[in-house]
Design a protein around this motif. Structure first.
Motif, mmCIF file in Angstrom:
data_model
loop_
_atom_site.group_PDB
_atom_site.id
_atom_site.type_symbol
_atom_site.label_atom_id
_atom_site.label_comp_id
_atom_site.label_asym_id
_atom_site.label_seq_id
_atom_site.Cartn_x
_atom_site.Cartn_y
_atom_site.Cartn_z
ATOM 1 N N ASP A 48 -23.582 -79.998 21.872
ATOM 2 C CA ASP A 48 -22.793 -80.113 23.102
ATOM 3 C C ASP A 48 -22.257 -78.727 23.424
ATOM 4 O O ASP A 48 -21.333 -78.242 22.774
ATOM 5 N N GLY A 49 -22.837 -78.095 24.421
ATOM 6 C CA GLY A 49 -22.451 -76.738 24.756
ATOM 7 C C GLY A 49 -21.300 -76.624 25.733
ATOM 8 O O GLY A 49 -20.847 -75.520 26.007
ATOM 9 N N GLY A 51 -18.346 -78.903 25.767
ATOM 10 C CA GLY A 51 -17.119 -79.590 25.416
ATOM 11 C C GLY A 51 -16.931 -80.840 26.244
ATOM 12 O O GLY A 51 -15.839 -81.126 26.750
ATOM 13 N N GLN A 56 -20.443 -86.109 23.895
ATOM 14 C CA GLN A 56 -20.162 -86.267 22.468
ATOM 15 C C GLN A 56 -20.210 -87.739 22.066
ATOM 16 O O GLN A 56 -20.729 -88.081 20.996
ATOM 17 N N TYR A 89 -19.239 -76.146 15.170
ATOM 18 C CA TYR A 89 -18.429 -77.056 15.980
ATOM 19 C C TYR A 89 -19.133 -77.551 17.241
ATOM 20 O O TYR A 89 -18.752 -78.592 17.789
ATOM 21 N N LYS A 90 -20.133 -76.855 17.730
ATOM 22 C CA LYS A 90 -20.885 -77.354 18.881
ATOM 23 C C LYS A 90 -22.087 -78.213 18.472
ATOM 24 O O LYS A 90 -22.677 -78.875 19.325
ATOM 25 N N ARG A 118 -10.851 -74.612 16.654
ATOM 26 C CA ARG A 118 -11.525 -75.588 17.513
ATOM 27 C C ARG A 118 -11.099 -77.021 17.197
ATOM 28 O O ARG A 118 -11.585 -77.961 17.830
ATOM 29 N N TRP A 123 -13.738 -79.538 21.967
ATOM 30 C CA TRP A 123 -14.686 -79.786 20.870
ATOM 31 C C TRP A 123 -13.990 -80.311 19.616
ATOM 32 O O TRP A 123 -14.562 -80.276 18.532
#
Length: 329
Positions: A48-49, A51, A56, A89-90, A118, A123
């Motif tokens: 997921d670039g 947020g 998600q 995290y992404k 983050r 995110w």
């Protein structure tokens, strides 16, 4: 031994070339070179670039379904180690920790990063899962020294941390460049390889230079090797690069690199004089110096090529990975 392999950011079979895809392929090749059977467990991309909470939610559900599918596969009982490449995290690994626990096999991460800042923001849920995956890992192989700082800081007491240098998916160096034969001249041409949404913008920027600049678009490995074989320098600033497979490829061919002196770049661009301050002025000065000095080009290229051959080919990666994995079987 069968190794279960997963790359949540980008599958090694993804149609779009990138450093992540190249590294994933190289890791699988290194394991196979060591006599291991490697099973790509899933093609699911957990990225997921933006947020985006809705995105998600979909990825959490897709991961749940994929986990159930994997655990229902009878072949999973033959796996002895689960290895995930690039958890952050992404693109957190939402599958590996669950499957590893269910199968009671060691869970290993390569190029995992921690970003506690983050844990709040768009995110946050993904960052929590990336941290949980890092916490669950028996061993984490860090690829850059920058990543190692937070991994060491936040590591559980029983976790092993090991360095694995970025790797090219080849057992031997390519044929070396004839750098000594390159003329010392301030004349220049630029060959630009690659494609993407910014291509038209790049073309407009380069238009004033006329036929000195050629845009080749997307190239396969053979065509790219052909450009390296003709080049005097590789110039790529390296803004926000994790490390950059293209730096390894160029230096393997004996070509000096000009890049900004940034974390990640420092792990793979070995000549200090090739790592310059940020901004076009410093890059231009480095280019001018190396174009006009064939002796410097030759010396830098030769040393970099030797370094790649020693630390960044399949043999070195196979040895590093197997030293850990075989102790777990």
């Amino acid at each position: 031994m069968t190794v279960a392999f997963f790359a949540p950011l980008k599958s090694p079979n993804h149609p779009v070339p990138s450093g992540d895809r190249a590294m994933a392929r190289a890791l699988m090749a290194a394991l196979r070179a060591g006599g291991k059977t490697v099973t790509l467990t899933s093609e699911l991309r957990l990225f997921d670039g933006r947020g985006d909470a809705a995105q998600q939610d979909k990825l959490f559900e897709s991961a749940r379904q994929e986990t159930a599918r994997i655990l229902a596969n009878p072949e999973a009982k033959s796996w002895r180690v689960w290895l995930t490449y690039h958890n952050y995290y992404k693109a957190p690994d939402l599958i590996g920790p669950v499957v590893s626990r269910a199968l009671n096999i060691p869970y290993i991460l390569i190029e995992s990063s921690r970003a506690r800042k983050r844990l709040t923001g768009p995110w946050a849920r993904f960052a929590e899962q990336a941290e949980a995956a890092s916490d669950a890992a028996h061993t984490i192989f860090y690829v850059t020294l920058r990543d190692s700082e937070t991994l060491i800081r936040d590591a559980p007491q029983v976790q092993a941390l090991r360095r694995l240098r970025p790797v090219l998916a080849r057992p031997h160096l390519p044929r070396g460049r004839g750098l000594a034969a390159l003329p010392a001249s301030t004349d220049w041409r630029m060959e630009i390889a690659g494609d993407g949404p910014a291509r038209e913008e790049v073309a407009k920027m380069m238009a004033p230079f006329g036929d000195r600049v050629r845009l080749h678009g997307l190239l396969d490995a053979d065509a790219l090797a052909g450009l390296y074989a003709q080049a005097s320098l590789l110039v790529w600033p390296g803004v926000n690069e994790a490390f950059g497979i293209n730096y390894l490829e160029a230096q393997a061919a004996g070509i000096p690199v000009v890049a900004q002196d940034r974390p990640g770049v420092r792990d793979v661009v070995f000549a200090p004089m090739c790592r310059v301050d940020e901004g076009p002025t410093a890059i231009a000065k480095a280019i001018e110096h190396l174009i006009s000095d064939p002796v410097a080009r030759r010396n830098i290229g030769t040393r970099a090529r030797t370094r790649i051959g020693t630390h960044h080919l399949l043999g070195a990666a196979t040895e590093t990975l197997l030293d850990t994995i075989e102790g777990l079987s």
